[in-house]
Design a protein around this motif. Structure first.
Motif, PDB file in Angstrom:
ATOM      1  N   SER A 116      14.200   3.234  -9.064  1.00  0.00           N
ATOM      2  CA  SER A 116      13.916   3.827  -7.760  1.00  0.00           C
ATOM      3  C   SER A 116      13.734   2.779  -6.672  1.00  0.00           C
ATOM      4  O   SER A 116      14.151   2.972  -5.522  1.00  0.00           O
ATOM      5  CB  SER A 116      12.666   4.711  -7.841  1.00  0.00           C
ATOM      6  N   VAL A 117      13.098   1.657  -7.003  1.00  0.00           N
ATOM      7  CA  VAL A 117      12.878   0.603  -6.006  1.00  0.00           C
ATOM      8  C   VAL A 117      14.205   0.037  -5.517  1.00  0.00           C
ATOM      9  O   VAL A 117      14.368  -0.269  -4.330  1.00  0.00           O
ATOM     10  CB  VAL A 117      11.978  -0.510  -6.588  1.00  0.00           C
ATOM     11  N   SER A 138       8.510   0.521 -12.054  1.00  0.00           N
ATOM     12  CA  SER A 138       9.253  -0.735 -12.233  1.00  0.00           C
ATOM     13  C   SER A 138       8.396  -1.919 -11.813  1.00  0.00           C
ATOM     14  O   SER A 138       8.931  -2.997 -11.522  1.00  0.00           O
ATOM     15  CB  SER A 138      10.564  -0.714 -11.442  1.00  0.00           C
ATOM     16  N   HIS A 139       7.073  -1.729 -11.790  1.00  0.00           N
ATOM     17  CA  HIS A 139       6.150  -2.797 -11.441  1.00  0.00           C
ATOM     18  C   HIS A 139       6.358  -3.977 -12.402  1.00  0.00           C
ATOM     19  O   HIS A 139       6.233  -3.830 -13.606  1.00  0.00           O
ATOM     20  CB  HIS A 139       4.711  -2.278 -11.550  1.00  0.00           C
ATOM     21  N   GLY A 140       6.660  -5.132 -11.845  1.00  0.00           N
ATOM     22  CA  GLY A 140       6.945  -6.310 -12.650  1.00  0.00           C
ATOM     23  C   GLY A 140       8.424  -6.624 -12.738  1.00  0.00           C
ATOM     24  O   GLY A 140       8.811  -7.736 -13.101  1.00  0.00           O
ATOM     25  N   GLN A 141       9.260  -5.633 -12.426  1.00  0.00           N
ATOM     26  CA  GLN A 141      10.710  -5.818 -12.502  1.00  0.00           C
ATOM     27  C   GLN A 141      11.352  -5.869 -11.117  1.00  0.00           C
ATOM     28  O   GLN A 141      12.570  -5.702 -10.984  1.00  0.00           O
ATOM     29  CB  GLN A 141      11.335  -4.690 -13.334  1.00  0.00           C
ATOM     30  N   GLU A 142      10.544  -6.103 -10.089  1.00  0.00           N
ATOM     31  CA  GLU A 142      11.068  -6.020  -8.722  1.00  0.00           C
ATOM     32  C   GLU A 142      12.139  -7.061  -8.409  1.00  0.00           C
ATOM     33  O   GLU A 142      13.013  -6.818  -7.577  1.00  0.00           O
ATOM     34  CB  GLU A 142       9.933  -6.154  -7.702  1.00  0.00           C
ATOM     35  N   ALA A 143      12.094  -8.219  -9.060  1.00  0.00           N
ATOM     36  CA  ALA A 143      13.127  -9.225  -8.794  1.00  0.00           C
ATOM     37  C   ALA A 143      14.499  -8.692  -9.186  1.00  0.00           C
ATOM     38  O   ALA A 143      15.492  -8.922  -8.480  1.00  0.00           O
ATOM     39  CB  ALA A 143      12.821 -10.524  -9.546  1.00  0.00           C
TER      40      ALA A 143
END
Length: 365
Positions: free
Chosen positions: A100-101, A73-78
């Motif tokens: 998962s984050v 989800s790198h880039g979608q953390e917000a």
């Protein structure tokens, strides 16, 4: 449906944005939303740093053969962190395989989060204990479960809500539309967050929908909708927070479309270069949610080098603990295949269980 009612349901003509890509404040705040406080943004920043480190470690574990697959989800953390932050203790989260984050930010043990992706078990944590449904791989099926649970909570008089996470591809599934219709008719306290990262694996959004925005799909069902810059943490907290408060207070379902982007491939088994070019990826790198939020907090004097270092060190401790525990081979019991299939095992299942037990005993002898 009157014009005024339609206007109340319509999303903003452009995605809600509170922070520009360079971290500067966008003046004005759309009606109905409140800007997050600095402490809220600091908490989100810390969890984003830790979440990104977890994501990188999970990707490395996949390359080392410790995970069967991992959808980054790198880039979608917000989107991920905001989803976890707006949940109250009694609220429920219904995640997809890419969230998962969000689970780690919710407080679920990272090893338990990765149990599904490791292939040990269908779900590594107790959903009731953490108020997080099992991560869902089939597209959109969990939104029906989320809506059903939300409706049941409302009937019981609970002042809680459900947040269901899906991707843009899930909006092309029938389950998504059935869930919206049911939620609207029965005024279920459920918020649907569509993380629109532009692709359903390799299928671009242009081949999925002709709507001006996926947020408009809520109008036909009578569901209040909004679209938001999914890489703007402040906007995500504002819109999702309002949507969840509205659902808890009896205002009914809410559909939020977050415009975002996954910087990595769909999974480690995917070659993203076959369907998107590097110029597109580089363009989205400029909108990375983590440096955007960090720049803003530094500019307002709320974030120091020590704060950043402390968050990074916490992320490293989590990654080290995750490596150590994931490197231990799990104990697998073949007989567990028959656990939790039915509340009361059927005669056929009991027969299969006895057959396997006999074969295992013969091998031991």
């Amino acid at each position: 449906m009157s014009d005024s009612v339609v206007q109340d349901l319509l999303p903003s003509p452009t995605p809600v944005r509170l922070l520009a890509e360079d971290g500067t404040t966008v003046e004005g705040c759309p009606t109905g939303y409140e800007r997050p406080t600095v402490p809220q943004l600091l908490a989100a920043h810390r969890k984003m740093v830790i979440g990104r480190r977890f994501d990188a470690q999970a990707t490395a574990l996949t390359k080392q053969g410790r995970l069967a697959v991992y959808p980054s989800s790198h880039g979608q953390e917000a989107c991920q962190i905001a989803a976890a932050e707006v949940l109250g203790p009694g609220d429920w989260l219904f995640p997809t395989y890419r969230d998962s984050v969000a689970l780690v930010a919710r407080g679920v043990d990272p090893v338990e989060v990765l149990t599904l992706l490791r292939g040990d078990w269908h779900c590594g944590y107790d959903p009731k204990a953490v108020r997080v449904a099992p991560q869902c791989t089939p597209l959109a099926t969990q939104v029906l479960h989320a809506t059903g649970l939300a409706s049941a909570m409302r009937r019981k008089g609970e002042n809680t809500a459900v947040l269901a996470l899906i991707g843009d591809g899930a909006t092309s599934e029938g389950d998504f539309h059935e869930a919206l219709n049911f939620a609207a008719v029965f005024n279920a306290p459920v918020v649907f967050l569509v993380q629109n990262n532009g692709y359903a694996i390799s299928v671009p959004l242009s081949k999925q929908s002709a709507a001006p925005s996926l947020a408009y799909k809520g109008i036909g069902y009578g569901v209040r909708s909004e679209q938001v810059d999914g890489n703007d943490t402040a906007a995500m907290l504002a819109v999702l927070g309002t949507a969840m408060d509205r659902a808890r207070s009896g205002g009914g379902p809410f559909l939020v479309e977050a415009h975002t982007y996954r910087l990595e491939a769909h999974t480690n088994a995917d070659d993203a270069t076959r369907y998107r070019d590097q110029e597109e990826v580089r363009g989205w790198l400029a909108a990375d949610p983590l440096p955007r939020l960090e720049k803003h907090l530094r500019d307002v004097g709320a974030l120091t080098d020590e704060d950043v270092r402390a968050a990074q060190e916490e992320g490293e401790r989590l990654a080290a603990d995750l490596r150590q525990r994931m490197n231990a081979d799990p104990h697998l019991d073949p007989m567990s295949l028959f656990d939790h299939v039915y509340a009361v095992p059927t005669p056929q299942l009991a027969e299969q269980r006895d057959l396997l037990a006999t074969e295992l005993k013969a091998q031991e002898g």
